[in-house]
Motif scaffolding. Structure first.
Motif, mmCIF file in Angstrom:
data_model
loop_
_atom_site.group_PDB
_atom_site.id
_atom_site.type_symbol
_atom_site.label_atom_id
_atom_site.label_comp_id
_atom_site.label_asym_id
_atom_site.label_seq_id
_atom_site.Cartn_x
_atom_site.Cartn_y
_atom_site.Cartn_z
ATOM 1 N N ALA A 103 0.952 -1.168 -0.095
ATOM 2 C CA ALA A 103 -0.035 -0.008 -0.089
ATOM 3 C C ALA A 103 0.875 1.307 0.015
ATOM 4 N N ALA A 104 1.826 1.072 0.758
ATOM 5 C CA ALA A 104 2.702 2.346 0.958
ATOM 6 C C ALA A 104 3.480 2.641 -0.485
ATOM 7 N N LEU A 105 3.711 1.472 -1.249
ATOM 8 C CA LEU A 105 4.807 1.612 -2.293
ATOM 9 C C LEU A 105 3.720 1.481 -3.531
ATOM 10 N N GLU B 222 2.242 2.592 -7.030
ATOM 11 C CA GLU B 222 3.018 3.463 -7.890
ATOM 12 C C GLU B 222 2.253 5.087 -7.951
ATOM 13 N N ASP B 223 0.903 4.678 -8.330
ATOM 14 C CA ASP B 223 0.585 6.186 -8.565
ATOM 15 C C ASP B 223 0.061 6.863 -7.274
ATOM 16 N N ALA B 224 -0.418 6.030 -6.369
ATOM 17 C CA ALA B 224 -1.101 6.876 -5.185
ATOM 18 C C ALA B 224 -0.295 6.403 -3.875
ATOM 19 N N GLY B 225 0.717 5.749 -3.858
ATOM 20 C CA GLY B 225 1.472 5.270 -2.521
ATOM 21 C C GLY B 225 1.871 6.392 -1.583
ATOM 22 N N ALA B 226 1.938 6.017 -0.271
ATOM 23 C CA ALA B 226 2.395 7.468 0.454
ATOM 24 C C ALA B 226 3.941 7.581 0.115
ATOM 25 N N ILE B 227 4.648 6.630 -0.368
ATOM 26 C CA ILE B 227 6.119 6.923 -0.491
ATOM 27 C C ILE B 227 6.175 7.700 -1.709
ATOM 28 N N ASN B 228 5.740 7.168 -2.682
ATOM 29 C CA ASN B 228 5.679 8.228 -3.864
ATOM 30 C C ASN B 228 5.232 9.661 -3.755
ATOM 31 N N SER C 80 -5.455 6.059 -0.847
ATOM 32 C CA SER C 80 -3.994 6.285 -1.220
ATOM 33 C C SER C 80 -3.415 7.734 -1.214
ATOM 34 N N SER C 81 -4.309 8.509 -1.445
ATOM 35 C CA SER C 81 -3.818 10.000 -1.574
ATOM 36 C C SER C 81 -3.970 10.524 -0.132
ATOM 37 N N LEU C 82 -3.402 11.744 0.210
ATOM 38 C CA LEU C 82 -3.594 12.183 1.546
ATOM 39 C C LEU C 82 -4.875 12.807 1.703
ATOM 40 N N LYS C 83 -5.308 13.254 0.473
ATOM 41 C CA LYS C 83 -6.729 14.026 0.742
ATOM 42 C C LYS C 83 -7.866 12.676 0.999
ATOM 43 N N GLY C 84 -8.015 11.648 0.295
ATOM 44 C CA GLY C 84 -8.619 10.762 0.612
ATOM 45 C C GLY C 84 -8.514 10.196 2.031
ATOM 46 N N ALA C 85 -7.317 9.898 2.460
ATOM 47 C CA ALA C 85 -7.146 9.492 3.875
ATOM 48 C C ALA C 85 -7.770 10.722 4.848
ATOM 49 N N GLY C 86 -7.584 11.942 4.591
ATOM 50 C CA GLY C 86 -8.186 12.943 5.582
ATOM 51 C C GLY C 86 -9.573 12.661 5.491
ATOM 52 N N GLU C 87 -10.431 12.802 4.368
ATOM 53 C CA GLU C 87 -11.927 12.389 4.314
ATOM 54 C C GLU C 87 -12.146 11.276 5.103
#
Lengths: 294, 297
Positions: free
Chosen positions: A126-128, A130-136, B44-51
């Motif tokens: 999940a963290a890795l 590619e388009d949306a992971g926290a690390i990228n 996966s996005s910060l915004k999504g996590a915030g929501e």
């Protein structure tokens, strides 16, 4: 070490029997078999017959590009060892510094060790991602491009290494803690009274005392890096075999392609690599120990 | 005496401690969050996590940014139900408990049995037997997985839990840990029990085992952690999904429901919770000293 009164000749063997049967059948015999299989063509499900074909499997092994790629990747994977040593020694020193909550910190840092590898791998996927992971996400925020962590060599190797590092450092931290706790307090105090600073005490007292432990961790974590399977199998699921290491290659040859002879030859080759590696390591470790003492 | 640590150093150490704790817990937090996320949500996005967090806290199906009513995007237990039912996780959970429990008990009992004569009895061949046992540590199970599997097939144990358990029901490391613990026990206690008429087996059970309880507990805990996590060997041995252990079942979820990864995440959380509970309850057996003895073998 006294003999027990009234002991019959067979008493020790009765106690030893279950363990010897299990280890004998599943390790000693299996090891003899893997060497033998590597010289045969094995038909596992047709009555388990084997046909002796000499060194044919080794000829195929040498001429298979995948084998050399996987071996190279195993070599690259060994780079996780210095990272694991640094992180776990650092963690051990932080824990040993005696901050408030040190016990709780030790507990928390051991949690990755009890986490099943597949769970760790799924979390890191999940963290890795590619388009949306926290690390990228973080990489892009500070101006880099994101990396194809889960699909493209050598990023895939790096991703699996991160899981290995994450799951492993807590264990080696405990090993280092044992080493740090064994450094005599008087020795540190004496050095301090002689005017060595905090850094001097670390450099000249603590580090030499834990150096054998560093060597020990180096050996164990290198060997376990050479044996890696689950991190790759789950974290970079579906990656091409030649982008992975030797154990996934064994698994693929045996259980995906049913080529037990070749898989056994890969196994023997891996055993020789690990054996060489541990012998060289032990040699270096004993020399390092003499150096530290002398 | 070493001077008190200067405040700046304590500060640096505290920051390091916080970073390390974050590193250790971060991935697990992410895992739990995704497993609680409803379909269509974006974790996966910060915004999504915030929501997600905002919806979970307020409980309202209202978009926290625009203020308009929308779909509820907060935490749900739906994925756990789905993973449990569609992934049939009840069987694998039970299988994992059986495999882990049996392996831990066998590891302790068989290792302690084998270690007793090695530590305490005089007999011909003692040292070479011990060397042979230690030598099995040099053989990685990944190398011998093919003949191990063949033996299990020939014994008629393919696709059974017994086949998963037997090869790892005792280990050289465990025998060596027990041997070291037994060697610490004073011989006089053994002799006293002997004079009271105890048999060899009774001495083992009533003297040796209780007096080495901390080592045995650590060995049991190591076995539990290892067995609960193991994927390669059960993946090789087990074929039918009703026989799967949890890691194999979760691996299956990951492939089968590739379109809805939240199920695999829920399955992963379900397999994480029991082992963390066991660990937290038994963590007093995890002393650094045990690791010094353990890894040296």
């Amino acid at each position: 070490m006294k003999g027990v009164i009234g002991q019959r000749w067979y008493t020790p063997w009765v106690f030893l029997l279950p363990a010897l049967v299990v280890l004998g059948v599943f390790f000693v015999l299996a090891f003899v078999q893997v060497v033998y299989f590597s010289l045969t063509r094995v038909k596992l499900f047709e009555g388990g017959e084997t046909e002796f074909i000499g060194l044919e499997n080794y000829r195929r092994l040498v001429s298979t590009d995948r084998f050399w790629w996987c071996l190279l990747n195993s070599g690259i994977y060994l780079l996780v060892t210095p990272l694991i040593i640094g992180l776990s020694l650092g963690a051990a020193m932080v824990v040993e510094a005696g901050l408030k909550w040190a016990k709780g910190l030790r507990l928390v840092l051991f949690l990755p060790v009890v986490t099943p590898t597949i769970v760790a791998a799924i979390a890191w996927r999940a963290a890795l991602s590619e388009d949306a992971g926290a690390i990228n996400g973080v990489l892009r925020a500070v101006g880099f491009e994101g990396a194809p962590w889960l699909t493209q060599w050598p990023w895939t190797l790096l991703s699996a290494m991160m899981v290995t590092l994450w799951k492993g450092f807590g264990f080696y931290m405990m090993v280092f803690l044992a080493g740090l706790l064994a450094v005599p307090r008087e020795l540190k105090e004496a050095a301090y009274l002689d005017g060595a600073g905090r850094w001097g005490v670390f450099r000249h007292v603590v580090l030499p005392s834990v150096w054998p432990v560093v060597m020990l961790v180096f050996v164990i974590s290198s060997i376990s890096a050479l044996k890696v399977f689950e991190e790759l199998y789950v974290t970079v699921k579906g990656a091409a075999i030649e982008d992975q290491t030797v154990v996934p290659l064994i698994y693929d040859a045996a259980f995906e392609r049913g080529d037990y002879g070749l898989a056994s030859a890969f196994g023997v080759a891996l055993f020789l690599v690990i054996l060489t590696f541990s012998l060289v390591n032990m040699k270096l470790a004993s020399r390092g120990k003499e150096g530290a003492e002398g | 005496m070493i001077d008190r640590r200067p405040a700046w150093l304590t500060g640096v150490l505290t920051i390091c401690a916080a970073l390390l704790a974050g590193l250790a817990i971060g991935p697990a937090v992410l895992l739990v969050m995704i497993s609680l996320q409803p379909a269509g949500g974006d974790m996966s996005s910060l915004k999504g996590a915030g929501e997600f967090v905002a919806h979970t806290v307020t409980g309202a199906p209202v978009d926290p940014v625009t203020g308009q009513a929308g779909a509820y995007k907060g935490a749900t237990t739906r994925n756990f139900q789905d993973a449990w039912e569609k992934g049939n996780l009840a069987g694998p959970m039970l299988n994992s408990v059986i495999v882990t429990g049996t392996r831990a008990v066998c590891n302790v009992l068989l290792a302690a049995l084998a270690a007793y004569p090695l530590a305490r009895m005089k007999f011909k061949g003692r040292s070479w037997v011990f060397v042979l046992i230690l030598a099995t540590m040099m053989i990685p199970d990944q190398v011998i997985v093919v003949p191990m599997f063949r033996t299990v097939v020939q014994m008629g144990l393919a696709d059974t839990l017994i086949g998963v358990i037997i090869p790892f029901s005792v280990s050289a490391l465990g025998i060596s840990m027990c041997k070291q613990a037994f060697e610490q026990i004073p011989a006089s206690l053994e002799e006293a029990a002997r004079i009271d008429g105890a048999s060899t087996l009774q001495v083992w059970w009533h003297v040796m085992l209780p007096l080495s309880a901390p080592t045995l507990a650590t060995l049991a805990l190591f076995s539990v952690i290892g067995a609960w996590s193991e994927l390669l060997w059960p993946l090789v041995v087990l074929q039918e999904s009703k026989n799967y252990t949890l890691p194999v079942a979760v691996n299956q979820l990951l492939g089968e429901f590739a379109g809805n990864v939240r199920l695999a995440y829920a399955g992963a959380v379900l397999s994480l919770v029991p082992i963390v509970a066991v660990f937290v309850l038994s963590q007093r057996f995890l002393k650094p000293q045990m690791f010094a003895g353990g890894v040296k073998g």
